[in-house]
Design an enzyme around this catalytic site. Sequence first.
Site, PDB file in Angstrom:
ATOM      1  N   THR A 172      14.420  -4.736  -6.771  1.00 43.18           N
ATOM      2  CA  THR A 172      14.619  -3.875  -7.951  1.00 43.18           C
ATOM      3  C   THR A 172      15.306  -2.562  -7.591  1.00 43.18           C
ATOM      4  O   THR A 172      15.666  -1.791  -8.471  1.00 43.18           O
ATOM      5  CB  THR A 172      13.272  -3.598  -8.663  1.00 43.18           C
ATOM      6  OG1 THR A 172      12.293  -3.334  -7.664  1.00 43.18           O
ATOM      7  CG2 THR A 172      12.831  -4.766  -9.488  1.00 43.18           C
TER       8      THR A 172
ATOM      9  N   LYS B 123       7.684 -10.506   2.123  1.00 41.94           N
ATOM     10  CA  LYS B 123       9.088 -10.867   1.819  1.00 41.94           C
ATOM     11  C   LYS B 123       9.695 -11.622   2.995  1.00 41.94           C
ATOM     12  O   LYS B 123      10.696 -11.203   3.582  1.00 41.94           O
ATOM     13  CB  LYS B 123       9.909  -9.623   1.480  1.00 41.94           C
ATOM     14  CG  LYS B 123       9.417  -8.884   0.239  1.00 41.94           C
ATOM     15  CD  LYS B 123      10.397  -7.808  -0.182  1.00 41.94           C
ATOM     16  CE  LYS B 123       9.942  -7.073  -1.420  1.00 41.94           C
ATOM     17  NZ  LYS B 123       8.743  -6.248  -1.224  1.00 41.94           N
TER      18      LYS B 123
ATOM     19  N   LYS C  44      -1.788  -5.132  -3.614  1.00 42.71           N
ATOM     20  CA  LYS C  44      -0.675  -5.633  -2.809  1.00 42.71           C
ATOM     21  C   LYS C  44      -0.598  -4.887  -1.476  1.00 42.71           C
ATOM     22  O   LYS C  44      -0.543  -3.662  -1.448  1.00 42.71           O
ATOM     23  CB  LYS C  44       0.631  -5.447  -3.587  1.00 42.71           C
ATOM     24  CG  LYS C  44       1.851  -6.030  -2.897  1.00 42.71           C
ATOM     25  CD  LYS C  44       3.054  -6.017  -3.814  1.00 42.71           C
ATOM     26  CE  LYS C  44       3.849  -4.745  -3.753  1.00 42.71           C
ATOM     27  NZ  LYS C  44       4.531  -4.486  -2.480  1.00 42.71           N
TER      28      LYS C  44
ATOM     29  N   ARG D 262       3.781   3.972  -6.667  1.00 41.76           N
ATOM     30  CA  ARG D 262       3.740   5.431  -6.708  1.00 41.76           C
ATOM     31  C   ARG D 262       3.228   6.057  -8.006  1.00 41.76           C
ATOM     32  O   ARG D 262       2.523   7.074  -7.936  1.00 41.76           O
ATOM     33  CB  ARG D 262       5.124   5.979  -6.313  1.00 41.76           C
ATOM     34  CG  ARG D 262       5.361   5.815  -4.815  1.00 41.76           C
ATOM     35  CD  ARG D 262       6.811   5.914  -4.451  1.00 41.76           C
ATOM     36  NE  ARG D 262       7.555   4.759  -4.938  1.00 41.76           N
ATOM     37  CZ  ARG D 262       8.838   4.548  -4.713  1.00 41.76           C
ATOM     38  NH1 ARG D 262       9.534   5.433  -4.013  1.00 41.76           N
ATOM     39  NH2 ARG D 262       9.435   3.475  -5.170  1.00 41.76           N
TER      40      ARG D 262
HETATM   41  O1  C5P Z   1       6.061   2.692  -5.883  1.00 42.05           O
HETATM   42  P1  C5P Z   1       6.640   1.576  -6.699  1.00 42.05           P
HETATM   43  O2  C5P Z   1       5.939   1.363  -8.019  1.00 42.05           O
HETATM   44  O3  C5P Z   1       8.156   1.666  -6.834  1.00 42.05           O
HETATM   45  O4  C5P Z   1       6.329   0.266  -5.822  1.00 42.05           O
HETATM   46  C1  C5P Z   1       6.899  -0.983  -6.108  1.00 42.05           C
HETATM   47  C2  C5P Z   1       6.395  -1.993  -5.113  1.00 42.05           C
HETATM   48  O5  C5P Z   1       6.963  -3.267  -5.430  1.00 42.05           O
HETATM   49  C3  C5P Z   1       6.762  -1.700  -3.666  1.00 42.05           C
HETATM   50  O6  C5P Z   1       5.621  -2.066  -2.888  1.00 42.05           O
HETATM   51  C4  C5P Z   1       7.917  -2.639  -3.355  1.00 42.05           C
HETATM   52  O7  C5P Z   1       7.910  -3.081  -2.012  1.00 42.05           O
HETATM   53  C5  C5P Z   1       7.637  -3.801  -4.291  1.00 42.05           C
HETATM   54  N1  C5P Z   1       8.806  -4.592  -4.696  1.00 42.05           N
HETATM   55  C6  C5P Z   1       9.910  -4.043  -5.325  1.00 42.05           C
HETATM   56  N2  C5P Z   1      10.986  -4.837  -5.671  1.00 42.05           N
HETATM   57  C7  C5P Z   1      10.958  -6.147  -5.413  1.00 42.05           C
HETATM   58  C8  C5P Z   1       9.823  -6.716  -4.789  1.00 42.05           C
HETATM   59  C9  C5P Z   1       8.752  -5.902  -4.459  1.00 42.05           C
HETATM   60  O8  C5P Z   1       9.926  -2.853  -5.617  1.00 42.05           O
HETATM   61  N3  C5P Z   1      11.948  -6.927  -5.805  1.00 42.05           N
END
Ligand code: C5P
Length: 242
Positions: free
Chosen positions: A121, A64, A35, A211
Amino acid sequence: MSGASSRLIVALDLPDRGAALGMLDRLAGRAGCFKVGLELFVREGPSLVEEMRARGATVFLDLKLHDIPNTVAGAVRSAAALGVEMLTVHASGGKRMLEAARRAAESTGRPPLILGVTALTSLDDDDAERLGIAGGIERWVERLAGLADEAGLGGVVSSAGEVPRLRARFPRMRLVVPGIRPAGAAATDQARTARPAQAIRSGADFLVVGRPILEASDPAAAAERIVAEIDSALRPGEPEKA
Ligand code: C5P
């Protein structure tokens, strides 16, 4: 690539091309999709996506999008021309915007899967209330997913907690779940988190992990552990190896 690894999407939330391509090479074959989000795309632009595609990666462009229907449709066509597999738009952009996104994708030779982002989220019920959303996050997510479904989108992004209800109500939709935290990982800025196995058992199709893999001392091993957890969750009746 195993069935389990095809369910893993690695969020390459990294500062530049060198870091992103380095991580892509370290994780090759261990995840179904990579992604590219705002940090990387704003810095490196379409040429990075083209380079990732040239290295054989399946790309999810997480921009987004949230704008008027005509502007979003144009952006969807531009993204489709890059050969991305998945692309996000905010479901709160409304049904006409979502339909414009879907139609724009369909007008291209290689339509990406358009995913409607429901509630980020990172938001909790308190945030939702302050945004003027009545009835709590779960109901809001369901309303937004309903809108995405009516507009004919192929899937939505939500937290794992909402997946069981979405799975039951929208069986044809692809459910993409970020906020994934393996045992022991810090929640950081995510409010609605789940373990990989929990998200898969709830009915998620794809897990987005950033992460917990990127910041691990051995990212490839961290990805493999998550894939193993997904794999055991896909085998009903077998105890989870975590
Ligand atoms: O580092 P982490 O596992 O929290 O990354 C989550 C990824 O998912 C980030 O790239 C964030 O932009 C994306 N995301 C999110 N919540 C959403 C849509 C996308 O955390 N509703």
